[in-house]
Design a protein around this motif. Sequence first.
Motif, PDB file in Angstrom:
ATOM      1  N   LYS A 260       0.816  -1.206   0.000  1.00  0.00           N
ATOM      2  CA  LYS A 260       0.000   0.000   0.000  1.00  0.00           C
ATOM      3  C   LYS A 260       0.856   1.266   0.000  1.00  0.00           C
ATOM      4  CE  LYS A 260      -4.078  -1.923   2.268  1.00  0.00           C
ATOM      5  NZ  LYS A 260      -5.025  -1.803   3.401  1.00  0.00           N
ATOM      6  N   LEU A 261       2.042   1.174   0.585  1.00  0.00           N
ATOM      7  CA  LEU A 261       2.905   2.345   0.699  1.00  0.00           C
ATOM      8  C   LEU A 261       3.837   2.535  -0.484  1.00  0.00           C
ATOM      9  CD1 LEU A 261       3.868   1.982   4.471  1.00  0.00           C
ATOM     10  CD2 LEU A 261       2.276   3.611   3.488  1.00  0.00           C
ATOM     11  N   ALA A 262       4.081   1.482  -1.254  1.00  0.00           N
ATOM     12  CA  ALA A 262       5.045   1.561  -2.349  1.00  0.00           C
ATOM     13  C   ALA A 262       4.754   2.681  -3.347  1.00  0.00           C
ATOM     14  CB  ALA A 262       5.115   0.209  -3.075  1.00  0.00           C
ATOM     15  N   PRO A 263       3.477   3.021  -3.661  1.00  0.00           N
ATOM     16  CA  PRO A 263       3.227   4.109  -4.623  1.00  0.00           C
ATOM     17  C   PRO A 263       3.750   5.469  -4.182  1.00  0.00           C
ATOM     18  CG  PRO A 263       1.268   2.732  -4.399  1.00  0.00           C
ATOM     19  CD  PRO A 263       2.225   2.293  -3.337  1.00  0.00           C
ATOM     20  N   LEU A 264       4.111   5.620  -2.906  1.00  0.00           N
ATOM     21  CA  LEU A 264       4.647   6.897  -2.435  1.00  0.00           C
ATOM     22  C   LEU A 264       6.083   7.127  -2.880  1.00  0.00           C
ATOM     23  CD1 LEU A 264       3.362   6.787   1.261  1.00  0.00           C
ATOM     24  CD2 LEU A 264       2.431   8.178  -0.596  1.00  0.00           C
ATOM     25  N   ALA A 265       6.718   6.126  -3.447  1.00  0.00           N
ATOM     26  CA  ALA A 265       8.152   6.218  -3.760  1.00  0.00           C
ATOM     27  C   ALA A 265       8.456   7.384  -4.692  1.00  0.00           C
ATOM     28  CB  ALA A 265       8.638   4.907  -4.371  1.00  0.00           C
ATOM     29  N   THR A 266       7.672   7.548  -5.744  1.00  0.00           N
ATOM     30  CA  THR A 266       7.948   8.612  -6.717  1.00  0.00           C
ATOM     31  C   THR A 266       7.840   9.984  -6.076  1.00  0.00           C
ATOM     32  OG1 THR A 266       7.163   7.241  -8.550  1.00  0.00           O
ATOM     33  CG2 THR A 266       7.228   9.618  -8.912  1.00  0.00           C
ATOM     34  N   ALA A 267       6.789  10.200  -5.295  1.00  0.00           N
ATOM     35  CA  ALA A 267       6.615  11.496  -4.641  1.00  0.00           C
ATOM     36  C   ALA A 267       7.747  11.776  -3.662  1.00  0.00           C
ATOM     37  CB  ALA A 267       5.265  11.544  -3.928  1.00  0.00           C
ATOM     38  N   LEU A 268       8.218  10.757  -2.951  1.00  0.00           N
ATOM     39  CA  LEU A 268       9.336  10.942  -2.022  1.00  0.00           C
ATOM     40  C   LEU A 268      10.612  11.313  -2.764  1.00  0.00           C
ATOM     41  CD1 LEU A 268       8.955   8.045   0.574  1.00  0.00           C
ATOM     42  CD2 LEU A 268       8.869  10.486   1.047  1.00  0.00           C
ATOM     43  N   ARG A 269      10.865  10.612  -3.868  1.00  0.00           N
ATOM     44  CA  ARG A 269      12.082  10.911  -4.642  1.00  0.00           C
ATOM     45  C   ARG A 269      12.034  12.339  -5.189  1.00  0.00           C
ATOM     46  NH1 ARG A 269      11.374   5.370  -6.601  1.00  0.00           N
ATOM     47  NH2 ARG A 269      13.110   4.077  -5.836  1.00  0.00           N
ATOM     48  N   ASN A 270      10.883  12.748  -5.707  1.00  0.00           N
ATOM     49  CA  ASN A 270      10.763  14.102  -6.273  1.00  0.00           C
ATOM     50  C   ASN A 270      10.980  15.159  -5.202  1.00  0.00           C
ATOM     51  OD1 ASN A 270      10.208  13.023  -8.782  1.00  0.00           O
ATOM     52  ND2 ASN A 270       7.994  13.220  -8.591  1.00  0.00           N
ATOM     53  N   LEU A 271      10.404  14.950  -4.031  1.00  0.00           N
ATOM     54  CA  LEU A 271      10.576  15.912  -2.945  1.00  0.00           C
ATOM     55  C   LEU A 271      12.028  15.973  -2.501  1.00  0.00           C
ATOM     56  CD1 LEU A 271       9.503  17.860  -0.832  1.00  0.00           C
ATOM     57  CD2 LEU A 271       8.855  15.890   0.576  1.00  0.00           C
ATOM     58  N   ALA A 272      12.662  14.800  -2.353  1.00  0.00           N
ATOM     59  CA  ALA A 272      14.063  14.773  -1.923  1.00  0.00           C
ATOM     60  C   ALA A 272      14.969  15.427  -2.961  1.00  0.00           C
ATOM     61  CB  ALA A 272      14.508  13.338  -1.664  1.00  0.00           C
ATOM     62  N   ALA A 273      14.683  15.204  -4.243  1.00  0.00           N
ATOM     63  CA  ALA A 273      15.500  15.814  -5.299  1.00  0.00           C
ATOM     64  C   ALA A 273      15.417  17.340  -5.231  1.00  0.00           C
ATOM     65  CB  ALA A 273      15.038  15.317  -6.663  1.00  0.00           C
ATOM     66  N   ARG A 274      14.217  17.852  -4.951  1.00  0.00           N
ATOM     67  CA  ARG A 274      14.066  19.316  -4.853  1.00  0.00           C
ATOM     68  C   ARG A 274      14.735  19.842  -3.597  1.00  0.00           C
ATOM     69  NH1 ARG A 274      14.491  23.641  -4.195  1.00  0.00           N
ATOM     70  NH2 ARG A 274      13.237  25.450  -4.834  1.00  0.00           N
ATOM     71  N   LEU A 275      14.653  19.111  -2.494  1.00  0.00           N
ATOM     72  CA  LEU A 275      15.346  19.526  -1.275  1.00  0.00           C
ATOM     73  C   LEU A 275      16.857  19.522  -1.479  1.00  0.00           C
ATOM     74  CD1 LEU A 275      13.221  17.550   1.349  1.00  0.00           C
ATOM     75  CD2 LEU A 275      13.337  20.038   1.129  1.00  0.00           C
ATOM     76  N   LYS A 276      17.332  18.570  -2.257  1.00  0.00           N
ATOM     77  CA  LYS A 276      18.766  18.489  -2.526  1.00  0.00           C
ATOM     78  C   LYS A 276      19.254  19.719  -3.278  1.00  0.00           C
ATOM     79  CE  LYS A 276      22.090  15.071  -4.255  1.00  0.00           C
ATOM     80  NZ  LYS A 276      22.204  13.717  -4.863  1.00  0.00           N
ATOM     81  N   ILE A 277      18.392  20.250  -4.139  1.00  0.00           N
ATOM     82  CA  ILE A 277      18.762  21.450  -4.899  1.00  0.00           C
ATOM     83  C   ILE A 277      19.053  22.614  -3.957  1.00  0.00           C
ATOM     84  CG2 ILE A 277      17.816  23.214  -6.460  1.00  0.00           C
ATOM     85  CD1 ILE A 277      16.487  20.981  -8.019  1.00  0.00           C
TER      86      ILE A 277
END
Length: 740
Positions: A401-418
């Motif tokens: 049930k939680l696996a679909p959150l992976a893309t949103a987490l990666r996108n948020l982390a990528a923006r935070l990394k910027i």
Amino acid sequence: MSYRLTEVAALPNSPNEWLFLVHPLTAVDIVSAVLNPYTTARYKIENLDPKQRRNEVLEQLASGELVLFDTSGASPGIFRHRRAEPETLVSNLPPQLTRALNDHWSGTAGVGISAPVQSDSLAPAIEPAYQPSPAPPRPKRDPGFRTLDLNYRWPDGTGVAEAPYVVEGLNTYKEGHLDSEGKARVTGLKDPVVNVRFGQPAPAGELNILRRQLQVQLDGILKRERDDAARRQASTDKLPLAHNVGIHIAHGFVGLWDSAVGLISNNLTLLNLTHVGYYNRALQSAWAATRDGSDQAWVDTFKQQFDEANKQALVEALGFDPDAITREQLVEAYEVASLISADPESRDMIGRFAVDFAQAQDSTEISYFAGGMVLELVLAILMGAAAGASAASAAPRYLRKLAPLATALRNLAARLKITYQTRYHYNVKTDTVCESTCRPRPDGVQVETRNFRSRRLNVTTFEGAKAALVAARHRLIARGGYTPKYTQEELLILAREGLDNDHFIVRLVEEQHLDGHRQPSGSMNGTLGRLDGQNGQVRFWSTTLDQIEASDTCPRLIAQQLGVEYNPKATYKLAIIDREKAAKVADAETIIPTFNNIKAHIRNNVDGYADKDELLDKVMTPEYQATYEKLVEGMGSAEWESVDRRNAYLVRQGLDAVQLRQFETRFNIQTNTGANQHFLGNGLTKHTELSQDGKVVHGAMETLTVEKNPQTFHAMTNGGQGGPEAYVELIDLTPIDFGD
């Protein structure tokens, strides 16, 4: 930083001053912080009346009726580049602000800049484009021959290799990538001053949009889980829940990673945590050692400390196909978790979700620790998504049930990394060097040591014990099956610690044994174990109430956990025994049956062994236990009953006189304690359902009780009436059919 509020109708005429406009989403955050009566803001808004109604000002900013200027130009703006043109305008602006800007553009089209612009804005005046001075006459310089050297470094001084850059002026726009040393020479510039961006662009408002997108997904999952929980609860309302007592010692960190909530496969609770701990240490040490270095430096350091063999063992322990998960993905999980943990808004969002999600499964015990929980949740989501279908059989329903959150987490982390790797420099003179240093990565997320004692059952009354079991049944049904309460490593620790913290032990009893052998029905003349005809003692093996809590009042689950045979046709009771009262009334002694404890019991209670330490030391070891098990497996009923037949059999197996004596000593230990050929010697039972393919999975810490003055069930329960005189409570057990 200094800010100034302006009505959108009073925008300056010069588009170049609009470069100092703050994006409305950021403006709302800034003004909200300034007007918050409970915090001290680090911002200053010169023309903001602190008595203004907070909600009214924020609504005007969000709608575009008011705008905020940042005189430093450091805040996220409304243009993608340092050019105030329709093509560079971001798309997520309020319609009122967009219309105002378009009106200005349409009214000033074709007008160039010939002199510094005067306005009420705090933004600095815009210098005219460079022109040769008419007097005294001097040679003109071709404006396209200006250069700028770029040098972008990590905090440790190494270059940020291949980082993108943009150099932008009123008449210049250059973009490219730095070389392997983090350097570049930009030529053909036409402006005396330019703005420089090192790293990926950071569009204004994008971070808030990504947070909100993730929040929408989190809210959707929570709603579905709460709806499911409500339906499950409706189906179990007929089960009486006496009262919701505080039955656990609520302190420390209950990690969602491998605790009873079970975000990752139950397999983690069944295996030693050595690889997990090594993984945590390797991650944290590699991150800290290279915090001022490049991304690749920390990845390489981690790989040196955590090789492929360790990865294989860890991933397999978590219940995934080792070939489906790479070390790079383990690295990614830690980096994403660290970036999110360093951002308060994102961290709180994930932390709240983790608690809310767990509460949707089980409301009896939730403990919260933000950093560790974020890592565990992110690791579960990213590994589940990476493994895909291969995790379906091993991972519980939560993970899918939680696996679909992976893309949103990666996108948020990528923006935070910027935000860490992108730097802006304004009004840089050309024909010079623009040097910059990347911000260090945030502190790595700290994984706290799990305090499994927060899951210890802490009850001292029969009422509390019964309430705990009722709550456990609700929890078991809500989860859809059995989840181990303790890891294998934790069970071993509990076995070594002893029984000082356990008020109750329990005994699984078939109802037919309550009356005793050939006794009248209802007489309750049975005992907790078989009566020894020679010494009148009763001996029985069992466990503590804390240990079987996870199996609640399901006799099948309790039998599997204790490693005993379950008879589906039988009716069972659970005898809850007050240890302190049993010691006084029945002269009962309860031990955890480890090799050392059994030796001590035999030495002190069996004639002829008080001075046989060397012999006991020889036979009560894991090595001799394996020998004993092999020899016993070949014995028939005659060998069990006759010493002569047994010795003859052992001689045929090649045993000499010394070895015969050793075997007979071990055989007598089994006769006096029940420690048979399957005895493990570590104080733990073998879970009959989870132990498969030759791999032993422990079910519970076991106990051995000897009663020198055994009582009948009638006496133990005060004639079934309970009360202060009773030290045993009998609980009806009802199987649960999970369809498996």
